[in-house]
Structures are given as C-alpha cells and as structure tokens.
Design a protein around this motif. Structure first.
Motif, mmCIF file in Angstrom:
data_model
loop_
_atom_site.group_PDB
_atom_site.id
_atom_site.type_symbol
_atom_site.label_atom_id
_atom_site.label_comp_id
_atom_site.label_asym_id
_atom_site.label_seq_id
_atom_site.Cartn_x
_atom_site.Cartn_y
_atom_site.Cartn_z
ATOM 1 N N LEU A 85 0.668 -1.262 0.184
ATOM 2 C CA LEU A 85 0.003 0.071 -0.166
ATOM 3 C C LEU A 85 0.890 1.139 -0.115
ATOM 4 O O LEU A 85 0.364 2.262 -0.483
ATOM 5 N N ALA A 86 2.180 1.238 0.903
ATOM 6 C CA ALA A 86 2.880 2.463 0.766
ATOM 7 C C ALA A 86 3.508 2.565 -0.645
ATOM 8 O O ALA A 86 3.361 3.628 -0.987
ATOM 9 N N GLY A 87 3.769 1.464 -1.311
ATOM 10 C CA GLY A 87 4.337 1.615 -2.650
ATOM 11 C C GLY A 87 3.191 2.054 -3.545
ATOM 12 O O GLY A 87 3.705 2.853 -4.414
ATOM 13 N N TRP A 88 2.070 1.620 -3.558
ATOM 14 C CA TRP A 88 1.080 2.072 -4.405
ATOM 15 C C TRP A 88 0.650 3.568 -3.960
ATOM 16 O O TRP A 88 0.509 4.357 -5.143
ATOM 17 N N LEU A 89 0.511 3.994 -2.808
ATOM 18 C CA LEU A 89 0.265 5.335 -2.496
ATOM 19 C C LEU A 89 1.292 6.338 -3.195
ATOM 20 O O LEU A 89 1.046 7.488 -3.625
ATOM 21 N N SER A 90 2.615 5.839 -3.071
ATOM 22 C CA SER A 90 3.744 6.883 -3.748
ATOM 23 C C SER A 90 3.801 6.817 -5.229
ATOM 24 O O SER A 90 3.495 7.891 -5.645
ATOM 25 N N GLU A 91 3.280 5.495 -5.750
ATOM 26 C CA GLU A 91 3.212 5.627 -7.357
ATOM 27 C C GLU A 91 2.172 6.395 -7.625
ATOM 28 O O GLU A 91 2.020 7.194 -8.908
ATOM 29 N N LYS A 92 1.029 6.033 -7.363
ATOM 30 C CA LYS A 92 -0.199 6.374 -7.924
ATOM 31 C C LYS A 92 -0.891 7.784 -7.280
ATOM 32 O O LYS A 92 -1.455 8.808 -8.062
ATOM 33 N N CYS A 93 -0.455 8.146 -6.093
ATOM 34 C CA CYS A 93 -0.969 9.310 -5.725
ATOM 35 C C CYS A 93 0.118 10.547 -5.189
ATOM 36 O O CYS A 93 -0.292 11.521 -4.526
ATOM 37 N N GLY A 94 1.115 10.017 -5.266
ATOM 38 C CA GLY A 94 2.337 11.040 -4.902
ATOM 39 C C GLY A 94 2.447 11.173 -3.265
ATOM 40 O O GLY A 94 2.858 12.484 -2.954
ATOM 41 N N VAL A 95 2.064 10.388 -2.765
ATOM 42 C CA VAL A 95 1.856 10.372 -1.161
ATOM 43 C C VAL A 95 2.771 9.515 -0.487
ATOM 44 O O VAL A 95 3.123 8.283 -0.995
ATOM 45 N N ARG A 96 3.669 9.898 0.420
ATOM 46 C CA ARG A 96 4.449 9.383 1.290
ATOM 47 C C ARG A 96 4.035 8.668 2.490
ATOM 48 O O ARG A 96 3.725 9.373 3.257
ATOM 49 N N ALA A 97 4.170 7.293 2.656
ATOM 50 C CA ALA A 97 3.541 6.878 3.943
ATOM 51 C C ALA A 97 4.571 6.392 4.927
ATOM 52 O O ALA A 97 5.787 6.263 4.593
ATOM 53 N N PHE A 98 4.083 6.033 6.212
ATOM 54 C CA PHE A 98 5.243 5.762 7.225
ATOM 55 C C PHE A 98 4.606 4.329 7.719
ATOM 56 O O PHE A 98 3.717 4.255 8.079
ATOM 57 N N VAL A 99 5.646 3.356 7.584
ATOM 58 C CA VAL A 99 5.373 2.052 8.187
ATOM 59 C C VAL A 99 6.504 1.759 9.099
ATOM 60 O O VAL A 99 7.800 1.677 8.779
ATOM 61 N N ASP A 100 6.053 1.896 10.527
ATOM 62 C CA ASP A 100 6.976 1.698 11.295
ATOM 63 C C ASP A 100 8.193 0.490 11.249
ATOM 64 O O ASP A 100 9.461 0.732 11.610
ATOM 65 N N SER A 101 7.686 -0.671 11.096
ATOM 66 C CA SER A 101 8.506 -1.950 11.053
ATOM 67 C C SER A 101 9.168 -1.767 9.968
ATOM 68 O O SER A 101 10.300 -2.635 9.986
ATOM 69 N N ALA A 102 9.138 -1.009 8.875
ATOM 70 C CA ALA A 102 10.006 -0.909 7.643
ATOM 71 C C ALA A 102 11.307 -0.043 7.982
ATOM 72 O O ALA A 102 12.353 -0.016 7.398
ATOM 73 N N ILE A 103 11.208 0.858 8.996
ATOM 74 C CA ILE A 103 12.338 1.796 9.486
ATOM 75 C C ILE A 103 12.747 1.556 10.995
ATOM 76 O O ILE A 103 13.874 1.454 11.106
ATOM 77 N N TRP A 104 11.841 1.012 11.898
ATOM 78 C CA TRP A 104 12.221 0.743 13.086
ATOM 79 C C TRP A 104 12.247 -0.791 13.548
ATOM 80 O O TRP A 104 11.910 -1.140 14.666
ATOM 81 N N GLY A 105 12.599 -1.591 12.495
ATOM 82 C CA GLY A 105 12.396 -3.021 12.969
ATOM 83 C C GLY A 105 13.663 -3.552 13.775
ATOM 84 O O GLY A 105 14.110 -4.469 13.660
ATOM 85 N N LEU A 106 14.086 -2.604 14.835
ATOM 86 C CA LEU A 106 15.169 -3.001 15.750
ATOM 87 C C LEU A 106 14.779 -3.020 16.988
ATOM 88 O O LEU A 106 15.632 -2.926 17.910
ATOM 89 N N ALA A 107 13.518 -2.877 17.406
ATOM 90 C CA ALA A 107 13.274 -2.840 18.955
ATOM 91 C C ALA A 107 13.564 -4.096 19.734
ATOM 92 O O ALA A 107 14.167 -4.018 20.731
ATOM 93 N N ASP A 108 13.575 -5.218 19.197
ATOM 94 C CA ASP A 108 13.973 -6.695 19.695
ATOM 95 C C ASP A 108 15.662 -6.148 19.868
ATOM 96 O O ASP A 108 16.094 -6.764 20.933
#
Length: 280
Positions: A85-108
């Motif tokens: 969905l984040a990829g689709w929003l970027s391509e189709k709508c020019g919107v950048r989404a935030f997905v925490d696990s894609a950036i912050w997958g380091l809590a463990d």
C-alpha cells in the motif's frame, strides 16, 4: 494530524491480478524506506552519562522521526500488504507513507542489548526476571512515544482494517458496534489518534515526502483483547482509493491529500476550507 481513515477491504488483489504486481509494490514500499531505515545495532558509549543511559538519545537513534504524509496503522500480520500500500500510494498518488516496522525493525535488538548488559544473573546464562521487566518497560515506552510523535507529525492516519487487526465477533464476545483488537499497539495508535491535536494543512504548501517484530511477536500464548474506537476515522474503501488515484495522477504536482478530503467530503476539511475562505 489533520484527519484519519479506516481502510476496509484491502487484499492483495487490489494491487493487480498477478502476484508479481503485488510483489512489485511490496518491493517499491521497501525501497521507499531504505534511506530512512536505522542502522544502529549496538548500544553506543555516548548513551552513557554519569552512570546512566540517555533515553532521549536512544529514542532518537533507534526510532527517529522521518518525513511522511500518512501514518499506516496496521497489524504485523499485514506487513507485506501495508508495504505494498505504501508503494502504491507513492506511485499512484504521490503520497509518502510511514510504516514503522520498515524503518524501526530494531526494537528487539535494542531490548536484547539492554538485557545482555544489564539483566544477566551472576552465572551469565540467565536473565533476572525483575530487571527484564524494567528494560522491557523502557523500550516499550520509547517506541510508544516515538509512534505518538509520528502520528502527530503526519497529516493523515490510515488504519488498515482487516481480520488480522480486528478480532472477528464470533471469536470473542463483542457488543453491537464494538470492535476488539489483540494488538496493544493498534489499541494505542487508534486511541491516541482520537485525542491528538488536529493540525490543519498548511495554506501555502504542504511538504510531501515518504508495528515491528517486538510489537506482535511478543504475543505467543497470552492474548489480551482491547476495545478500540474507530468512530473518529472516516470509512475508506479500495474503490475510494482508486478514484482518488485517478484524480491525483492527473493533477501532479498539486497536493494529493486535499483531493482525497474533497472527494470524501470529510467535515473537518469542509470546516477548514470555510474558515480559510472567510479569513482571506
């Protein structure tokens, strides 16, 4: 945050008839976050001051703020779908989404670092249960604080409403119109999104630019349900998304999110437009 939506009916079929197309959007979503993904793997000496750890410095390093338009609240079980969905929003709508696990997958990893250094018993093989409770509380609070800051910072929240994020009524006793989740992180995100200050979009120009393993993997046998409130979120369907994309793609580089607000005729947008026109 200005407003929020509850996206219903999202499946892999939304992204295209072929599985390859779905995988392409997942990869696009992953690539969007590569430059923002944190690379911290160890506790830095700079964290240690006067025999104590600097919690704010750790939070800033391990869970940094990034520029994003839309916060995607989702179940860890829907991670691939949410990345697509984040990829689709970027391509189709020019919107950048935030997905925490894609950036912050380091809590463990952060929790393991703290536990190894501060929670081992004298034999060096086992952890002290009470000390581990303390480190877990600190890491959870850092993560939760970082999440609330990102929700406040993003203009819009979209809750990916699927059977993996909402408990089906036949699974638990649910009152009419009552929704339940087994994720404490979804519970926290939606609760905060209902209380967070409402920040109107900037009048001149909106700046457009793009739940970890710890969140859900900690749930094994123990399951705790939470009642969640989504009444403050506007219902959004995949049909609405496609309609928005068809308009947004024809109006680049115009600001895409207002097109969605206009299409959905959300009350806060109508009220804000009225206020702006009256103030000009």
């Amino acid at each position: 945050m200005f407003t929020g939506f509850s996206l219903e009916g999202l499946t892999s079929d939304f992204f295209g008839e072929s599985k390859n197309k779905y995988n392409e959007y997942i990869e696009r979503g992953e690539n969007l976050f590569n430059k923002d993904r944190t690379s911290i793997e160890k506790l830095r000496d700079e964290y240690k001051k006067n025999g104590r750890l600097d919690g704010q410095m750790m939070e800033a390093d391990w869970f940094p703020k990034v520029n994003a338009d839309v916060f995607l609240s989702h179940s860890h079980g829907d991670r691939c779908k949410t990345l697509a969905l984040a990829g689709w929003l970027s391509e189709k709508c020019g919107v950048r989404a935030f997905v925490d696990s894609a950036i912050w997958g380091l809590a463990d990893d952060l929790l393991k670092e703290l536990d190894d250094e501060y929670c081992r018993k004298k034999d060096g093989k086992r952890y002290d249960y009470r000390k581990r409770n303390v480190t877990t509380s600190h890491v959870h609070m850092m993560l939760n604080t970082a999440l609330t800051k990102m929700i406040d910072k993003c203009e819009c929240l979209i809750f990916v409403n699927t059977p993996k994020s909402i408990v089906l009524s036949e699974e638990v006793e649910v009152e009419k119109d009552e929704k339940k989740t087994l994720s404490p992180w979804i519970y926290s995100e939606l609760a905060f999104s209902g209380m967070v200050r409402r920040t109107p979009p900037k009048r001149e120009a909106l700046i457009y630019s793009a739940e970890g393993s710890l969140m859900e993997s900690a749930r094994s046998e123990l399951e705790i349900e939470y009642t969640i409130n989504t009444k403050h979120l506007h219902t959004l369907s995949t049909k609405d998304l496609r309609k928005w994309a068809s308009v947004a793609s024809l109006n680049f580089p115009e600001k895409p999110l207002p097109k969605l607000y206009e299409q959905m005729q959300i009350p806060e947008w109508i009220e804000w437009k009225s206020w702006v026109s009256g103030g000009v």
